[in-house]
Design a protein around this motif. Structure first.
Motif, PDB file in Angstrom:
ATOM      1  N   SER A 127     -12.317   0.671  14.366  1.00  7.85           N
ATOM      2  CA  SER A 127     -12.272   0.730  12.900  1.00  7.85           C
ATOM      3  C   SER A 127     -11.142  -0.140  12.352  1.00  7.85           C
ATOM      4  N   VAL A 128     -10.048  -0.267  13.111  1.00  7.03           N
ATOM      5  CA  VAL A 128      -8.957  -1.152  12.713  1.00  7.03           C
ATOM      6  C   VAL A 128      -9.446  -2.599  12.706  1.00  7.03           C
ATOM      7  N   ALA A 129     -10.232  -2.963  13.718  1.00  5.68           N
ATOM      8  CA  ALA A 129     -10.781  -4.320  13.774  1.00  5.68           C
ATOM      9  C   ALA A 129     -11.711  -4.580  12.596  1.00  5.68           C
ATOM     10  N   ILE A 186       6.874  -6.564  16.199  1.00  5.19           N
ATOM     11  CA  ILE A 186       5.701  -6.787  15.360  1.00  5.19           C
ATOM     12  C   ILE A 186       4.734  -7.731  16.073  1.00  5.19           C
ATOM     13  N   LEU A 187       5.257  -8.805  16.657  1.00  6.50           N
ATOM     14  CA  LEU A 187       4.423  -9.718  17.425  1.00  6.50           C
ATOM     15  C   LEU A 187       3.832  -9.013  18.643  1.00  6.50           C
ATOM     16  N   ILE A 188       4.630  -8.194  19.308  1.00  4.57           N
ATOM     17  CA  ILE A 188       4.147  -7.480  20.499  1.00  4.57           C
ATOM     18  C   ILE A 188       2.985  -6.560  20.127  1.00  4.57           C
ATOM     19  N   GLY A 189       3.107  -5.860  18.999  1.00  7.79           N
ATOM     20  CA  GLY A 189       2.016  -5.002  18.556  1.00  7.79           C
ATOM     21  C   GLY A 189       0.761  -5.793  18.237  1.00  7.79           C
ATOM     22  N   MET A 190       0.929  -6.937  17.622  1.00  5.43           N
ATOM     23  CA  MET A 190      -0.211  -7.787  17.306  1.00  5.43           C
ATOM     24  C   MET A 190      -0.898  -8.293  18.572  1.00  5.43           C
ATOM     25  N   LEU A 191      -0.102  -8.573  19.591  1.00  7.97           N
ATOM     26  CA  LEU A 191      -0.677  -9.038  20.849  1.00  7.97           C
ATOM     27  C   LEU A 191      -1.491  -7.948  21.532  1.00  7.97           C
ATOM     28  N   SER A 192      -1.066  -6.687  21.372  1.00 10.64           N
ATOM     29  CA  SER A 192      -1.837  -5.580  21.948  1.00 10.64           C
ATOM     30  C   SER A 192      -3.216  -5.516  21.320  1.00 10.64           C
ATOM     31  N   VAL A 209      -4.488  -2.820   1.107  1.00 11.11           N
ATOM     32  CA  VAL A 209      -3.601  -3.499   2.060  1.00 11.11           C
ATOM     33  C   VAL A 209      -3.998  -4.963   2.125  1.00 11.11           C
ATOM     34  N   LYS A 210      -3.077  -5.840   1.813  1.00 14.38           N
ATOM     35  CA  LYS A 210      -3.395  -7.260   1.741  1.00 14.38           C
ATOM     36  C   LYS A 210      -2.950  -8.047   2.985  1.00 14.38           C
ATOM     37  N   ASP A 211      -2.044  -7.471   3.769  1.00 16.24           N
ATOM     38  CA  ASP A 211      -1.467  -8.199   4.914  1.00 16.24           C
ATOM     39  C   ASP A 211      -2.190  -7.822   6.202  1.00 16.24           C
ATOM     40  N   VAL A 212      -3.057  -8.714   6.677  1.00 15.65           N
ATOM     41  CA  VAL A 212      -3.825  -8.422   7.887  1.00 15.65           C
ATOM     42  C   VAL A 212      -2.928  -8.329   9.113  1.00 15.65           C
ATOM     43  N   SER A 213      -1.794  -9.033   9.089  1.00 15.91           N
ATOM     44  CA  SER A 213      -0.886  -8.963  10.235  1.00 15.91           C
ATOM     45  C   SER A 213      -0.319  -7.564  10.403  1.00 15.91           C
ATOM     46  N   PHE A 214      -0.118  -6.831   9.298  1.00 16.10           N
ATOM     47  CA  PHE A 214       0.347  -5.437   9.394  1.00 16.10           C
ATOM     48  C   PHE A 214      -0.699  -4.565  10.074  1.00 16.10           C
ATOM     49  N   VAL A 215      -1.950  -4.716   9.669  1.00 14.91           N
ATOM     50  CA  VAL A 215      -3.031  -3.916  10.246  1.00 14.91           C
ATOM     51  C   VAL A 215      -3.123  -4.141  11.748  1.00 14.91           C
ATOM     52  N   LEU A 216      -3.069  -5.410  12.148  1.00 12.28           N
ATOM     53  CA  LEU A 216      -3.176  -5.728  13.574  1.00 12.28           C
ATOM     54  C   LEU A 216      -1.944  -5.245  14.346  1.00 12.28           C
ATOM     55  N   ALA A 217      -0.764  -5.379  13.741  1.00 13.39           N
ATOM     56  CA  ALA A 217       0.465  -4.962  14.414  1.00 13.39           C
ATOM     57  C   ALA A 217       0.514  -3.453  14.566  1.00 13.39           C
ATOM     58  N   PHE A 218       0.201  -2.722  13.505  1.00 13.64           N
ATOM     59  CA  PHE A 218       0.254  -1.261  13.559  1.00 13.64           C
ATOM     60  C   PHE A 218      -0.836  -0.701  14.483  1.00 13.64           C
ATOM     61  N   GLY A 219      -2.055  -1.259  14.366  1.00 17.69           N
ATOM     62  CA  GLY A 219      -3.137  -0.802  15.241  1.00 17.69           C
ATOM     63  C   GLY A 219      -2.852  -1.076  16.703  1.00 17.69           C
ATOM     64  N   GLY A 220      -2.258  -2.234  16.978  1.00 21.48           N
ATOM     65  CA  GLY A 220      -1.915  -2.564  18.361  1.00 21.48           C
ATOM     66  C   GLY A 220      -0.788  -1.725  18.898  1.00 21.48           C
ATOM     67  N   THR A 242       8.352   1.543  18.664  1.00 21.80           N
ATOM     68  CA  THR A 242       9.170   0.555  17.946  1.00 21.80           C
ATOM     69  C   THR A 242       8.304  -0.369  17.102  1.00 21.80           C
ATOM     70  N   GLY A 243       7.171  -0.804  17.658  1.00 18.40           N
ATOM     71  CA  GLY A 243       6.291  -1.697  16.928  1.00 18.40           C
ATOM     72  C   GLY A 243       5.718  -1.062  15.675  1.00 18.40           C
ATOM     73  N   ALA A 244       5.308   0.208  15.782  1.00 19.24           N
ATOM     74  CA  ALA A 244       4.761   0.902  14.616  1.00 19.24           C
ATOM     75  C   ALA A 244       5.820   1.042  13.523  1.00 19.24           C
ATOM     76  N   LYS A 245       7.038   1.375  13.925  1.00 23.46           N
ATOM     77  CA  LYS A 245       8.139   1.526  12.966  1.00 23.46           C
ATOM     78  C   LYS A 245       8.415   0.213  12.245  1.00 23.46           C
TER      79      LYS A 245
END
Length: 485
Positions: A167-169, A280-286, A413-424, A474-477
């Motif tokens: 659903s995040v995707a 944040i980058l690490i979460g996005m990579l997940s 939510v306008k920032d897709v990088s946040f969605v990907l980082a938090f979901g990851g 840490t990534g979610a925070k």
């Protein structure tokens, strides 16, 4: 000092050469054999798996490994192609923003490429673990692998995680479609806001597609996603090496209408990766490497699916994905630096014909991939709620409700990088690092004669759980903290 172009060339060579070696299939002892932008996740279905014969005997599993008729009909080449398509999707276009979260100097790309390779390597290893668990237990889905190893009563946990991660995707897809459609309309001379574009695309295109009862006709369009990403990579390389956006003389700089999207470079270089914002980058990579709910499918469909052949598929696929991620991330970041947007295509001028074609390619590929992923979410919700009656009225009502929720989220939510980082950082880390290791540990515990090598591997693998939980917290925070900026 090395120029930005020289820096990128060196990184490209390192990624292409080093990553292949890092994923070379490892030697495996048959006597102790344990035994994937997006398509519908094969294990999003959350129905309770049926009881199966679990083969925890080393001898029995070893005998199976020598059966040349085992597995499906897919060749190694077919599997590699499909797995790379599974991994590399439109989400990679947000990775430059992950670097911009902690750095703004060209040298910040160096540790970022290292993180891309490291996270990719760990993700590939855990993907391989799932296949090994399936070989040992005879499981055919992510949930069944959990049920046969950890506990049938808790198999809903990974099933729910798969559903909500998908659903995040879907949410990210809606956000990307809103941004790209707004840019394309602006290029065509039509004035429309992002929200108007999102509502129009959702009601006129996405809803009718998601209401289809047979999605088989959309399958051939999945190739468009891969073709679109290849074209986008080439287009980004042309723009970077051609200096079209290089300050102060770039020929397209004056066409960038929003100052926030203009190239911006500062002094935060390689050492800035040691700040919490790097998570944040690490979460996005997940999120970027997420294909693990489909690992059982890839193992089962591989012809003569020995662990050695399966590892070759996984190793090569993740190596190619690492190289593509490194190239696209470096090209985007080295062009725009700290100004890299959550969707890097937004940085390029609307008048840039080359990148407008890229927006069209991404738009079309996501439109036809969207219903495939959406149906995975819808069916997963029905299974979690234990809904047996699935009439057209039930499916249509749930489709309308879920699509409305996703659209509402994309409007807010306008920032897709946040969605990907938090979901990851949350569900992504659990599905990639935590669950596979728990299944592997439980499977080895049930083996009659596990080798010392496998027992040592379990101890080492357990460290990935701590790593995944730590990176996730840490990534979610940090992802949440970035919303206020």
């Amino acid at each position: 000092m090395m120029s930005k172009r020289g820096l990128f060339a060196a990184l490209a060579v390192a990624a292409l050469c080093g990553s292949i070696e890092a994923f070379a299939p490892v030697a495996y002892n048959p006597s102790a054999r344990l035994a994937p932008r997006v398509v519908v996740p094969s294990s999003v279905s959350t129905q309770q798996p049926k009881a199966s014969t679990v083969r925890f005997s080393s001898a029995a599993v070893a005998a199976e490994s020598e059966n040349s008729e085992s597995g499906g009909t897919a060749t190694i080449a077919n599997e590699i192609t499909n797995l790379v398509k599974n991994i590399v999707g439109a989400g990679v276009l947000s990775l430059p923003a992950g670097i911009a979260a902690f750095g703004n100097a060209p040298s910040a790309v160096l540790p970022a490429i290292a993180l891309i390779a490291i996270i990719g390597g760990l993700s590939g290893y855990c993907f391989a673990l799932i296949g090994r668990v399936c070989a040992m237990t005879g499981a055919t889905s992510y949930r069944e692998a959990w049920s046969n190893t950890v506990s049938p009563s808790t198999s809903w946990i990974p099933a729910a995680s798969c559903t909500f991660k998908t659903s995040v995707a879907v949410l990210a897809y809606s956000m990307i479609l809103a941004d790209t459609s707004a840019s394309l309309l602006t290029t065509a001379g039509v004035v429309a806001t992002r929200n108007q574009c999102l509502l129009g695309v959702t009601s006129l295109i996405l809803l009718p597609l998601c209401l289809l009862k047979n999605l088989s006709s959309l399958a051939p369009f999945s190739l468009l996603g891969s073709m679109g990403m290849v074209y986008t990579t080439i287009a980004m390389a042309i723009r970077y090496f051609g200096g079209a956006y290089k300050a102060p003389t770039g020929k397209l700089l004056s066409s960038v209408t929003q100052p926030a999207y203009l190239p911006s470079f500062g002094a935060k270089g390689a050492t800035s990766v040691f700040t919490p914002k790097a998570f944040i980058l690490i979460g996005m990579l997940s999120t970027a490497y997420m294909a693990h709910f489909n690992a059982p499918k890839f193992y089962i469909e591989l012809k003569n699916n020995t662990i050695e052949r399966y590892n070759k598929v996984v190793g090569t696929s993740f190596a190619i994905s690492i190289a593509l991620f490194a190239a696209i991330t470096a090209l985007g970041y080295l062009t725009f630096g700290g100004a890299s947007a959550g969707l890097i295509l937004n940085n390029y001028a609307n008048a840039d014909t080359l990148m407008s074609l890229s927006r069209i390619a991404v738009f079309v590929s996501i439109v036809f991939s969207y219903p495939l992923s959406f149906v995975g979410v819808r069916d997963g919700v029905l299974d979690l709620l234990n809904v047996k009656e699935r009439s057209n009225s039930v499916l249509n009502s749930l489709t309308l409700g879920l699509l409305s929720l996703v659209t509402f989220g994309a409007l807010k939510v306008k920032d897709v990088s946040f969605v990907l980082a938090f979901g990851g950082a949350t569900l992504g880390n659990a599905l990639i690092y935590v669950y596979p290791v728990l299944m592997f540990r439980a499977a080895v515990k049930k083996m009659k004669e596990p080798t010392k090598a496998i027992q040592r591997e379990v101890k080492l693998a357990m460290g990935l759980i701590a790593l995944g939980v730590g990176m996730g917290a840490t990534g979610a925070k940090m992802a949440i903290a970035s919303l206020g900026k």
